[in-house]
Design a protein around this motif. Structure first.
Motif, PDB file in Angstrom:
ATOM      1  N   VAL A  64       5.673  96.792 -87.007  1.00 45.23           N
ATOM      2  CA  VAL A  64       7.232  96.966 -86.824  1.00 45.23           C
ATOM      3  C   VAL A  64       7.105  97.773 -88.194  1.00 45.23           C
ATOM      4  O   VAL A  64       8.088  99.142 -88.239  1.00 45.23           O
ATOM      5  CB  VAL A  64       8.267  96.205 -86.716  1.00 45.23           C
ATOM      6  CG1 VAL A  64       9.574  97.012 -86.293  1.00 45.23           C
ATOM      7  CG2 VAL A  64       8.500  96.342 -85.162  1.00 45.23           C
ATOM      8  N   GLN A  67       5.545 100.866 -88.397  1.00 47.68           N
ATOM      9  CA  GLN A  67       5.896 102.334 -87.921  1.00 47.68           C
ATOM     10  C   GLN A  67       6.938 103.158 -88.650  1.00 47.68           C
ATOM     11  O   GLN A  67       7.226 104.038 -88.941  1.00 47.68           O
ATOM     12  CB  GLN A  67       6.454 101.376 -86.878  1.00 47.68           C
ATOM     13  CG  GLN A  67       7.068 102.283 -85.647  1.00 47.68           C
ATOM     14  CD  GLN A  67       6.061 103.525 -85.212  1.00 47.68           C
ATOM     15  OE1 GLN A  67       4.525 103.154 -84.755  1.00 47.68           O
ATOM     16  NE2 GLN A  67       6.302 105.301 -85.283  1.00 47.68           N
ATOM     17  N   LYS A  68       7.796 101.619 -89.840  1.00 47.10           N
ATOM     18  CA  LYS A  68       9.026 102.769 -89.914  1.00 47.10           C
ATOM     19  C   LYS A  68       9.236 103.035 -91.290  1.00 47.10           C
ATOM     20  O   LYS A  68       9.697 104.342 -91.592  1.00 47.10           O
ATOM     21  CB  LYS A  68      10.263 100.712 -90.589  1.00 47.10           C
ATOM     22  CG  LYS A  68      10.931 100.217 -89.743  1.00 47.10           C
ATOM     23  CD  LYS A  68      12.289  99.460 -89.354  1.00 47.10           C
ATOM     24  CE  LYS A  68      12.300  98.437 -88.810  1.00 47.10           C
ATOM     25  NZ  LYS A  68      13.375  97.685 -89.158  1.00 47.10           N
TER      26      LYS A  68
END
Length: 361
Positions: A64, A67-68
């Motif tokens: 995550v 991805q950010k």
């Protein structure tokens, strides 16, 4: 960053090209092989100016926090050849750049030091010495690489010899291949091979020269590089008649092939492979039968050279692949012959070759 291996790992071509491109502009490059090497501060910034993440398979999971960073533009991702749906291509100058074949050296050495087997990393170690050139000075109308890798660029002899020495010291392989679309077109090839042979001959390492042109074959060069081990020769007339060779802009003649074959047979070779294609635009049965006729003429040259004396059995092989139209070439909109017609032409050629000539397709 080579992080998305999904359980297997191979050299990542996109990263090899990106690394070489960045190093050309004196940027410091480091290969990241673990997400733990990416540190994020309170502002969401990483400890690198730029992270290039090569994302190839759409099913590969990304943490995550990574991805950010991608969403914020802190990490750039993409690939070469095929890549994540909606992912960007590499920039043109990077896509067509020589790869950095030593990007993984430190990582591989670390794995070997920890007890890993060298055989497990053959994909990282067996690079030959890279390409002598990218691009080709010829303009064969069927060849995609000859068009998309323009303009022609050559690596310096000094860099190639340095790379060859590192390759020999780190791998233990017994042959070095000099790769390009047309090896014999490399500027100063004979002087370069002289320098290369100074240490390859001493270490009993064979020197391979694929992609030799029929119209520029040098017996002196082949005898020189075959001092360690004499391998077979490969020539690529591509078509059986001069008419069709002119259509595809091959630029070689029957006389070129027969002269080269004679030089090779007189030099002690008895093994020659001839590459052709069937299904080329405007090809007729006469062109297909011309392949067999040309192969028989090569065989006749062998018989003439060894007439009246005992000689080894000649190994003449005809390899006839099927033409597939390629994008970005003059033949990109030409129709490919169907499977039944392919089989018919293959059998027509096979019946015309006879038993003394090997045939593969």
């Amino acid at each position: 960053a080579d992080l998305l291996d999904n359980g297997t790992r191979h050299p990542n071509l996109a990263l090899l090209k990106m690394s070489a491109y960045c190093k050309e502009f004196n940027h410091a490059v480091r290969l990241l092989c673990s997400y733990k090497e990416i540190e994020i501060n309170r502002n969401g910034c990483s400890n690198y100016d730029l992270i290039v993440l090569s994302r190839v398979f759409k099913f590969t999971k990304i943490p995550v926090f990574v991805q950010k960073l991608i969403e914020k533009g802190k990490i750039v991702y993409g690939g070469t050849g095929f890549f994540e749906i909606n992912g960007p291509n590499l920039p043109h100058d990077v896509e067509h750049h020589m790869p950095d074949y030593h990007l993984y050296d430190d990582w591989v050495n670390e794995q070997l030091a920890n007890g890993a087997k060298r055989l497990d990393f053959q994909y990282y170690l067996d690079y030959s010495i890279g390409f002598l050139t990218r691009g080709c000075i010829r303009g064969c109308r069927f060849c995609q690489a000859g068009f998309i890798y323009r303009p022609v660029r050559e690596r310096s002899p000094e860099k190639l010899i340095e790379t060859a020495k590192k390759l020999v010291d780190s791998t233990g392989y017994e042959e070095i291949s000099l790769l390009s679309l047309s090896t014999s077109d490399y500027t100063g090839l004979e002087c370069f091979t002289d320098e290369l042979m100074k240490f390859t001959e001493e270490k009993k390492i064979n020197l391979g020269l694929p992609s030799l042109r029929v119209d520029s074959f040098s017996l002196d060069l082949m005898q020189k590089v075959s001092k360690v081990r004499k391998s077979g020769l490969t020539f690529a007339p591509e078509a059986g008649t001069q008419r069709l060779r002119d259509v595809i802009n091959k630029g070689v003649t029957e006389e070129d092939l027969l002269n080269s074959a004679r030089l090779a047979f007189e030099g002690g070779w008895n093994n020659i492979k001839l590459y052709f294609m069937i299904g080329l635009p405007t090809e007729t049965d006469e062109d297909v039968l011309g392949i067999a006729d040309l192969a028989h003429k090569v065989l006749k040259v062998y018989d003439e050279v060894h007439a009246g004396r005992k000689a080894r059995r000649p190994e003449i092989t005809v390899s006839a692949s099927t033409f597939v139209p390629k994008p970005f070439t003059p033949f990109q909109w030409c129709q490919q012959i169907d499977i039944e017609e392919i089989k018919r032409r293959q059998m027509l050629l096979k019946s015309a070759l006879g038993r003394r000539i090997n045939y593969s397709w």
